[in-house]
Motif scaffolding. Structure first.
Motif, PDB file in Angstrom:
ATOM      1  N   ILE A  32      -5.150   5.396   4.485  1.00  0.00           N
ATOM      2  CA  ILE A  32      -4.954   3.776   4.500  1.00  0.00           C
ATOM      3  C   ILE A  32      -5.566   3.467   5.828  1.00  0.00           C
ATOM      4  O   ILE A  32      -4.956   3.852   6.933  1.00  0.00           O
ATOM      5  CB  ILE A  32      -3.703   3.554   4.254  1.00  0.00           C
TER       6      ILE A  32
ATOM      7  N   ILE B 175      -5.074  -5.220  -0.740  1.00  0.00           N
ATOM      8  CA  ILE B 175      -5.134  -3.643  -0.644  1.00  0.00           C
ATOM      9  C   ILE B 175      -6.140  -3.377  -1.579  1.00  0.00           C
ATOM     10  O   ILE B 175      -6.253  -3.863  -2.634  1.00  0.00           O
ATOM     11  CB  ILE B 175      -3.920  -3.047  -1.066  1.00  0.00           C
TER      12      ILE B 175
ATOM     13  N   ALA C 177       0.881  -1.203   0.047  1.00  0.00           N
ATOM     14  CA  ALA C 177      -0.209  -0.033  -0.027  1.00  0.00           C
ATOM     15  C   ALA C 177       1.087   1.284   0.023  1.00  0.00           C
ATOM     16  O   ALA C 177       0.534   2.307  -0.616  1.00  0.00           O
ATOM     17  CB  ALA C 177      -0.868  -0.041   1.015  1.00  0.00           C
TER      18      ALA C 177
END
Length: 430
Positions: free
Chosen positions: A183, A223, A95
């Motif tokens: 995130i 992800i 990520a």
């Protein structure tokens, strides 16, 4: 199935990404146990390698079983696309990989899994990256930690080990104002309890090893790309906005739009980092997700009952479960996790470290393992195991003090779990 937004979660967890096999008619997604794929001709091969055509080249990059899983998780999270990889830790590195560079930093929550704290505080230094740890309940501190070199903000929706719920809406406002991607590790909540993208997350990461697979058989990571972030707006993300030399100057964001991060994750992330998810693990996870809603309902039901009982025990100093009205995070449940606060929490024992060790060793139904999110109830003393590498200050900030035990409630009979906890508490405090 991704074009059918009116289908309910329970339908999508079974059908998204799963179509009858065109060669055999097999209804369950087959395990495509193959390394490579035959090209139709030289032009077909060239188009695939140039990213001019979507297809299968080599299983380090793409595999039909893994692709089905990617579509399913992306659909359940409400994302544009997803990339699966070998573990949750791999997912976190992947990520960050397109976003970071030497000298750049990420602002992260102090309430993270111990291995994640080590990954962010120690391991990423080898890439020249750094992390700033902040209490995400202190919104001013989060804003103050952001500087010109910050490239992302990272937190967990339901934090491991304490089960704390992050105010994703508030953190998303900060990330949006700074023009940074948010995130969110959604491992402990799963998309059944929380959909971070709906609260402003840019990317969602999972350790699929936990609740998504649900039976403690395989490791895996994912992800999910929301497809909503403008990677070209600020000039801070050249891997996605600028010409890519390895693909003759192709610009991922310009070429792939909402799927820019997803294509980069496959074409460069998996190509060069090699954190590949094997197809058999993908198959196990696909089967696990088919019962996700049923399991999460029972996890929550059991956790509420067990945590409520533990809170009444004289030998228990405190219980961190957000599903309890006494929790300072209880008001976030309805807003962030409307279907429940999950099955993970910690208890603080009045007898301290020694009582924790004796308590863990006395349990019979609960398994003493370094895992969570299993159908089985699990227990661990985080300070001496999963969080052992942290300093005393870090342990306290993470909610994993010396007198704290992490409990992952399974889907067994709740009364049996309470009876087991009762006899273990009695022995631990005798």
């Amino acid at each position: 199935m991704t074009d059918a937004p009116n289908y309910g979660f329970e339908t999508l967890q079974i059908h998204a990404g799963a179509r009858p096999d065109p060669a055999t008619g097999a209804r369950q997604v087959p395990i495509y146990q193959t390394t490579a794929y035959v090209f139709r001709d030289a032009d077909h091969a060239a188009a695939l390698f140039n990213l001019q055509e979507v297809g299968y080249i080599y299983s380090r990059l793409t595999n039909p079983t893994v692709a089905a899983l990617q579509e399913r998780v992306a659909t359940l999270e409400g994302g544009a696309g997803a990339v699966c990889c070998s573990s949750g830790h791999a997912a976190q590195i992947m990520a960050l990989f397109p976003l970071m560079g030497p000298g750049l930093n990420v602002v992260v929550s102090t309430r993270l899994y111990g291995g994640s704290i080590t990954q962010f505080s120690q391991t990423i230094k080898r890439f020249g990256w750094s992390a700033k740890f902040v209490d995400f309940d202190d919104l001013d501190a989060v804003s103050a930690a952001i500087d010109d070199d910050t490239r992302a903000i990272f937190c967990e929706s339901i934090a491991n080990p304490g089960g704390y719920i992050t105010d994703l809406d508030a953190i998303a406002k900060i990330s949006n104002a700074a023009g940074l991607p948010l995130i969110v590790d959604n491992t402990s909540a799963t998309p059944y309890l929380c959909r971070p993208i709906e609260h402003g997350a840019t990317l969602v990461v999972h350790s699929m090893t936990k609740y998504l697979t649900g039976n403690g058989t395989v490791t895996g990571g994912c992800i999910v790309d929301s497809g909503k972030f403008d990677w070209s707006a600020s000039g801070k993300f050249p891997s996605l906005s600028d010409p890519e030399p390895a693909y003759h100057g192709l610009k991922f964001h310009e070429t792939f739009g909402p799927l820019a991060f997803t294509f980069h994750g496959i074409a460069i992330g998996l190509r060069d980092l090699g954190m590949t998810l094997n197809p058999q693990a993908a198959h196990y996870t696909l089967m696990g997700i088919e019962t996700l809603s049923l399991r999460m309902e029972r996890h929550v039901e059991n956790a509420e009952k067990v945590a409520g009982w533990l809170e009444t025990q004289d030998s228990v100093e405190s219980v961190t479960y957000a599903g309890l009205k006494s929790s300072p995070y209880h008001d976030r449940v309805e807003r962030i996790c409307p279907k429940g606060a999950g099955g993970l929490f910690t208890i603080q024992l009045k007898g301290g470290y020694d009582a924790c060790i004796k308590f863990v060793d006395s349990l019979e139904i609960f398994s003493h393992v370094a895992n969570l999110g299993d159908t089985r109830s699990l227990v661990i003393h985080a300070a001496s195991t999963t969080h052992r590498q942290l300093s005393d200050e870090q342990l306290t900030a993470a909610g994993a003090g010396l007198d704290v035990v992490r409990i992952s409630i399974g889907i067994e009979d709740a009364d049996d779990l309470i009876a087991d906890l009762s006899q273990a508490l009695e022995k631990a405090t005798a």
